[in-house]
Design a protein around this motif. Structure first.
Motif, PDB file in Angstrom:
ATOM      1  N   PRO A  13       0.792  -1.008  -0.155  1.00 45.07           N
ATOM      2  CA  PRO A  13       0.050   0.089   0.031  1.00 45.07           C
ATOM      3  C   PRO A  13       0.740   1.306   0.098  1.00 45.07           C
ATOM      4  CG  PRO A  13       0.072  -1.061   2.215  1.00 45.07           C
ATOM      5  CD  PRO A  13       0.767  -2.030   1.301  1.00 45.07           C
ATOM      6  N   GLY A  14       0.420   2.273  -0.550  1.00 39.61           N
ATOM      7  CA  GLY A  14       0.932   3.494  -0.692  1.00 39.61           C
ATOM      8  C   GLY A  14       2.278   3.682  -1.849  1.00 39.61           C
ATOM      9  N   ARG A  15       2.491   4.754  -2.266  1.00 33.76           N
ATOM     10  CA  ARG A  15       3.518   4.746  -3.105  1.00 33.76           C
ATOM     11  C   ARG A  15       4.952   4.847  -2.542  1.00 33.76           C
ATOM     12  NH1 ARG A  15       3.024   4.578  -7.817  1.00 33.76           N
ATOM     13  NH2 ARG A  15       4.648   6.013  -8.492  1.00 33.76           N
ATOM     14  N   SER A  16       5.822   4.375  -3.259  1.00 30.61           N
ATOM     15  CA  SER A  16       7.111   3.698  -2.514  1.00 30.61           C
ATOM     16  C   SER A  16       7.675   4.535  -1.492  1.00 30.61           C
ATOM     17  CB  SER A  16       8.104   3.370  -3.892  1.00 30.61           C
ATOM     18  OG  SER A  16       8.496   4.865  -4.228  1.00 30.61           O
ATOM     19  N   GLU A  17       7.436   5.988  -1.512  1.00 33.17           N
ATOM     20  CA  GLU A  17       8.216   6.627  -0.531  1.00 33.17           C
ATOM     21  C   GLU A  17       7.561   6.677   0.805  1.00 33.17           C
ATOM     22  OE1 GLU A  17       8.496   8.501  -4.487  1.00 33.17           O
ATOM     23  OE2 GLU A  17       6.943   7.827  -3.498  1.00 33.17           O
ATOM     24  N   THR A  18       6.297   6.027   0.732  1.00 32.22           N
ATOM     25  CA  THR A  18       5.574   5.989   2.017  1.00 32.22           C
ATOM     26  C   THR A  18       5.328   4.523   2.403  1.00 32.22           C
ATOM     27  OG1 THR A  18       3.421   6.218   0.990  1.00 32.22           O
ATOM     28  CG2 THR A  18       4.426   8.365   1.779  1.00 32.22           C
ATOM     29  N   ALA A  19       5.549   3.684   1.513  1.00 34.19           N
ATOM     30  CA  ALA A  19       5.325   2.284   1.839  1.00 34.19           C
ATOM     31  C   ALA A  19       6.188   1.863   3.192  1.00 34.19           C
ATOM     32  CB  ALA A  19       6.005   1.488   0.969  1.00 34.19           C
ATOM     33  N   GLY A  20       5.067   1.445   4.043  1.00 38.60           N
ATOM     34  CA  GLY A  20       5.726   0.761   5.274  1.00 38.60           C
ATOM     35  C   GLY A  20       6.294  -0.622   5.110  1.00 38.60           C
ATOM     36  N   LEU A  21       7.580  -0.593   5.600  1.00 37.58           N
ATOM     37  CA  LEU A  21       8.063  -1.880   5.386  1.00 37.58           C
ATOM     38  C   LEU A  21       8.189  -2.605   6.466  1.00 37.58           C
ATOM     39  CD1 LEU A  21      10.794  -0.935   2.579  1.00 37.58           C
ATOM     40  CD2 LEU A  21       8.683  -2.643   2.291  1.00 37.58           C
ATOM     41  N   ASN A  22       7.962  -2.181   7.737  1.00 36.20           N
ATOM     42  CA  ASN A  22       8.041  -2.969   8.777  1.00 36.20           C
ATOM     43  C   ASN A  22       6.856  -3.137   9.636  1.00 36.20           C
ATOM     44  OD1 ASN A  22       8.065  -1.359  11.524  1.00 36.20           O
ATOM     45  ND2 ASN A  22       9.752  -0.354  10.058  1.00 36.20           N
ATOM     46  N   PRO A  23       6.734  -4.185  10.307  1.00 34.60           N
ATOM     47  CA  PRO A  23       5.184  -4.584  10.801  1.00 34.60           C
ATOM     48  C   PRO A  23       4.831  -3.347  11.837  1.00 34.60           C
ATOM     49  CG  PRO A  23       6.582  -6.518  11.288  1.00 34.60           C
ATOM     50  CD  PRO A  23       7.575  -5.311  10.651  1.00 34.60           C
ATOM     51  N   THR A  24       5.631  -2.441  12.442  1.00 28.01           N
ATOM     52  CA  THR A  24       5.265  -1.464  13.344  1.00 28.01           C
ATOM     53  C   THR A  24       4.420  -0.032  12.524  1.00 28.01           C
ATOM     54  OG1 THR A  24       7.506  -0.594  13.394  1.00 28.01           O
ATOM     55  CG2 THR A  24       6.809  -1.897  15.151  1.00 28.01           C
ATOM     56  N   THR A  25       5.091  -0.107  11.428  1.00 29.21           N
ATOM     57  CA  THR A  25       4.263   1.033  10.598  1.00 29.21           C
ATOM     58  C   THR A  25       3.009   0.663   9.791  1.00 29.21           C
ATOM     59  OG1 THR A  25       5.684   0.558   8.810  1.00 29.21           O
ATOM     60  CG2 THR A  25       6.567   2.151  10.177  1.00 29.21           C
ATOM     61  N   LEU A  26       2.727  -0.512  10.056  1.00 29.03           N
ATOM     62  CA  LEU A  26       1.719  -1.027   9.452  1.00 29.03           C
ATOM     63  C   LEU A  26       0.340  -0.503   9.711  1.00 29.03           C
ATOM     64  CD1 LEU A  26       0.051  -3.776   8.069  1.00 29.03           C
ATOM     65  CD2 LEU A  26      -0.194  -4.645  10.530  1.00 29.03           C
ATOM     66  N   MET A  27       0.197  -0.266  11.004  1.00 29.08           N
ATOM     67  CA  MET A  27      -1.170   0.364  11.378  1.00 29.08           C
ATOM     68  C   MET A  27      -1.149   1.884  11.111  1.00 29.08           C
ATOM     69  SD  MET A  27      -2.282  -2.063  12.891  1.00 29.08           S
ATOM     70  CE  MET A  27      -1.754  -3.874  13.483  1.00 29.08           C
ATOM     71  N   GLY A  28       0.069   2.523  10.623  1.00 33.16           N
ATOM     72  CA  GLY A  28      -0.067   3.969  10.448  1.00 33.16           C
ATOM     73  C   GLY A  28      -0.746   4.061   9.090  1.00 33.16           C
ATOM     74  N   GLU A  29      -1.044   5.535   8.945  1.00 33.44           N
ATOM     75  CA  GLU A  29      -1.899   5.947   7.678  1.00 33.44           C
ATOM     76  C   GLU A  29      -1.079   5.664   6.531  1.00 33.44           C
ATOM     77  OE1 GLU A  29      -4.378   6.508  10.921  1.00 33.44           O
ATOM     78  OE2 GLU A  29      -2.217   7.664  10.661  1.00 33.44           O
ATOM     79  N   THR A  30      -1.781   5.092   5.601  1.00 25.51           N
ATOM     80  CA  THR A  30      -1.193   5.196   4.109  1.00 25.51           C
ATOM     81  C   THR A  30      -2.350   5.646   3.193  1.00 25.51           C
ATOM     82  OG1 THR A  30      -1.963   3.007   4.060  1.00 25.51           O
ATOM     83  CG2 THR A  30       0.349   3.150   4.295  1.00 25.51           C
ATOM     84  N   PRO A  31      -2.285   6.334   2.276  1.00 25.77           N
ATOM     85  CA  PRO A  31      -3.038   7.066   1.531  1.00 25.77           C
ATOM     86  C   PRO A  31      -4.446   6.245   1.372  1.00 25.77           C
ATOM     87  CG  PRO A  31      -1.159   7.410   0.499  1.00 25.77           C
ATOM     88  CD  PRO A  31      -0.906   6.389   1.859  1.00 25.77           C
ATOM     89  N   ARG A  32      -4.334   5.155   1.015  1.00 22.93           N
ATOM     90  CA  ARG A  32      -5.602   4.146   0.991  1.00 22.93           C
ATOM     91  C   ARG A  32      -5.154   2.770   1.551  1.00 22.93           C
ATOM     92  NH1 ARG A  32     -10.864   4.001  -1.459  1.00 22.93           N
ATOM     93  NH2 ARG A  32     -10.646   6.172  -2.168  1.00 22.93           N
TER      94      ARG A  32
END
Lengths: 235, 404
Positions: free
Chosen positions: B67-86
């Motif tokens: 999810p998200g464009r490559s700049e904002t892609a969360g790559l570790n489990p803790t950023t999973l819950m963070g907001e991504t554009p959609r």
């Protein structure tokens, strides 16, 4: 038959040319016994090296058994040295890591002889010089006289026509020196041409032909008395 | 006229034994050079095998959707819950199955939660997945079975646990069929993962796998961590990538808000890195062999001057220049050969040590490296001995013999 005609050998020392051999003309018949004497620097060693094809004349012609050997290639000269000439040195020049038998075997190896042909000839050469019981000794386990006898065995194992000896007794005490000279003379009696460089007049005077050198020239020639037959002296 | 080769070998061997210090020095130089090549290439090869192994366990012909464009892609489990554009949703994942080029998909959700059985409890990575994941990742089941093949939105309360988790919770007791508690929910253990499950970033042995819908309920979310899409063939990867981007853009009101990574791109990067590594290894090895070669040249030069009298004598006895060259080269050849073999043993021992110290790294020098090292060692040995041999052949016998 050795024929030297108008042999010159020049060395360049700095900007000076040294005439080590100056117009030497000499004929030595097969089976002859020749001693070359003279003060050091007179050119006697140069002459011997030249006769042994270890050195090349600056000019002049050297014929060995009618063949002009100065015109030969490196490889052919090496073959002539191997087959027709034997060397005996003042310093013996035995290879220290090889046994007496292996030292004697060297020229046969260089001749490319297979091992089964080499072994009997090495044994024979050692036998002739009473070294059979020393054949597995290294040079440093042998006395000076024994070492020179190994060197003579090595020089004669290829059955050459000419034996060149450069001060063969120079590093030996009187008794073993006498012993070595008798062996060389014995070989000469059996037809080997013996040419010996020495500065010892007593040794030199035993030769049938005595050449004296001075400043690169043959200075004088004396005909000596026939050498004693070695067997008479042996107790 | 060349003497018989056994004679040459015997003479050279004698010469080598006659000067043990010199021989030892050259053997060591050669051995170190060859051992360096063997160890370095075995390391490089080990790294290559390790990485390709990791990729094989990751799956083949994979297209990974984040999810998200490559700049904002969360790559570790803790950023999973963070907001991504959609968020990526299960419906997105289902939409991706509608192409012939797609063989199968696996939506994935990751979180962490407490896992407990009776009085024992530990925190663990929880992987929400589907039946297909097992085949996509080439994992193996040790006991029981993997997640059931049901609709993606069925939150069946079953779990497949890693062997580490099993050992920690159950010890020696049987785990299959037992109910464990994950967070505030109960799941039945239906399978235990085999030892295959090790891939980049995730150690499956320390993971609990539950159906993706159950994971979404557990973590109270509708989003996915990523979707793995397996293309039918290597050639289908690019069409699948285009299909994924287009489908998700249509579903997300025309906004390109996902990142699609192909395994190819990742592999190509590693290929470049490993290629550079191989060149570096080759270069270092070449330098060490060249150093060995130069050392051989020096020592052979010393050997020639040490044995001037002997060489002069050989000439007086009737050795031709060719024979002298053959004798010196035979010595060099013997030295190189012995040194190379010694180095080979040393290098193999070295890679054995590495294999024992780092079992993950299959350090084993490839055959081509061994053959090349041997050849290069022998060729350098001979090449660098040509000069000393020629010098020996050209020695003036009169001078050589007059020297003491």
């Amino acid at each position: 038959m050795i024929e030297l005609s108008h042999i010159h050998r020049n060395f360049q020392v700095g900007d000076q040319t040294v005439h080590a051999l100056d117009d030497v003309t000499l004929t030595i018949k097969s089976g002859d016994y020749v001693s070359i004497m003279g003060p050091s620097g007179s050119g006697k060693s140069t002459l011997l090296n030249l006769l042994g094809l270890l050195d090349q004349p600056s000019s002049g012609i050297y014929r060995l058994n009618g063949k002009d050997v100065t015109a030969l290639s490196d490889i052919e000269q090496a073959r002539v040295r191997n087959r027709e000439i034997g060397f005996v040195f003042q310093m013996f020049h035995l290879v220290p890591r090889l046994s007496a038998a292996e030292n004697v075997e060297l020229p046969l190896i260089l001749a490319g002889l297979p091992p089964e042909q080499r072994r009997p000839r090495v044994a024979e050469a050692l036998e002739e010089l009473h070294l059979t019981d020393r054949s597995h000794h290294k040079p440093d386990q042998l006395s000076g006289g024994q070492r020179q006898r190994v060197a003579i065995a090595r020089a004669t194992v290829t059955r050459p026509n000419v034996l060149l000896a450069d001060e063969p007794t120079g590093n030996l005490d009187h008794t073993s020196g006498q012993d070595v000279v008798r062996i060389l003379e014995d070989l000469n009696q059996r037809g080997l041409t013996l040419i010996m460089v020495t500065h010892d007049p007593e040794m030199g005077s035993r030769a049938r032909r005595q050449l004296h050198m001075l400043d690169g020239r043959l200075d004088a020639e004396l005909a000596g008395q026939a050498p004693d037959t070695p067997r008479h002296d042996t107790p | 006229m060349i003497p018989h080769s056994p004679d040459v070998a015997r003479f050279s061997w004698g010469a080598l034994r006659g000067y043990p210090a010199r021989t030892l020095l050259m053997l060591t130089a050669m051995a170190i050079g060859v051992a360096a090549v063997v160890v370095l290439t075995s390391l490089g090869e080990g790294a290559r095998r390790y990485v390709t192994g990791e990729f094989a366990s990751l799956g083949t012909n994979l297209v990974i959707v984040l999810p998200g464009r490559s700049e904002t892609a969360g790559l570790n489990p803790t950023t999973l819950m963070g907001e991504t554009p959609r968020d990526l949703t299960l419906d997105d994942a289902l939409a991706l199955t509608r192409s012939y080029n797609v063989r199968r998909i696996a939506p994935i959700n990751v979180g962490s939660a407490d896992v407990s059985w009776q009085s024992r409890s530990r925190e663990s990575v929880i992987l929400g997945a589907s039946h297909e994941l097992l085949d996509i990742r080439h994992w193996k089941i040790a006991q029981g079975r993997f997640l059931p093949n049901t609709d993606l939105d069925r939150a069946t309360p079953v779990a497949v646990i890693g062997s580490t988790i099993r050992n920690e919770l159950f010890g020696a007791k049987p785990a299959l069929g037992e109910w464990i508690r994950i967070g505030d929910r109960r799941f039945r253990v239906i399978g235990i993962m085999g030892s295959e499950g090790r891939s980049i970033g995730v150690d499956v042995q320390e993971t609990v796998i539950i159906p993706v819908a159950a994971a979404q309920q557990l973590f109270n979310t509708t989003s996915l961590f990523r979707i793995l899409v397996e293309a039918r063939s290597r050639d289908a990867i690019q069409p699948v990538k285009r299909f994924v981007i287009q489908t998700l853009q249509e579903r997300h009101q025309g906004i390109k808000d996902v990142t699609v990574v192909t395994q190819d791109a990742v592999l190509a990067t590693f290929d470049r890195i490993l290629g550079a590594l191989t060149y570096a290894v080759g270069g270092i090895a070449a330098i060490s062999l060249a150093v060995a070669g130069i050392l051989i040249m020096n020592v052979m030069l010393v050997a020639v001057s040490q044995r001037t009298a002997e060489i002069g004598l050989l000439k007086a006895l009737g050795a031709s220049p060719r024979q002298i060259i053959v004798l010196i080269l035979a010595e060099a050849l013997l030295l190189s050969l012995l040194g190379a073999l010694l180095g080979l043993l040393l290098g193999e021992a070295g890679s054995l040590v590495i294999r024992h110290a780092f079992p993950v790294l299959p350090a084993q020098a490839p055959i081509w490296a061994i053959v090349t090292a041997l050849l290069v060692a022998i060729i350098t040995g001979l090449l660098f001995s040509l000069l000393p041999a020629r010098r020996a052949a050209q020695l003036d016998p009169v001078l050589a013999l007059s020297r003491r």
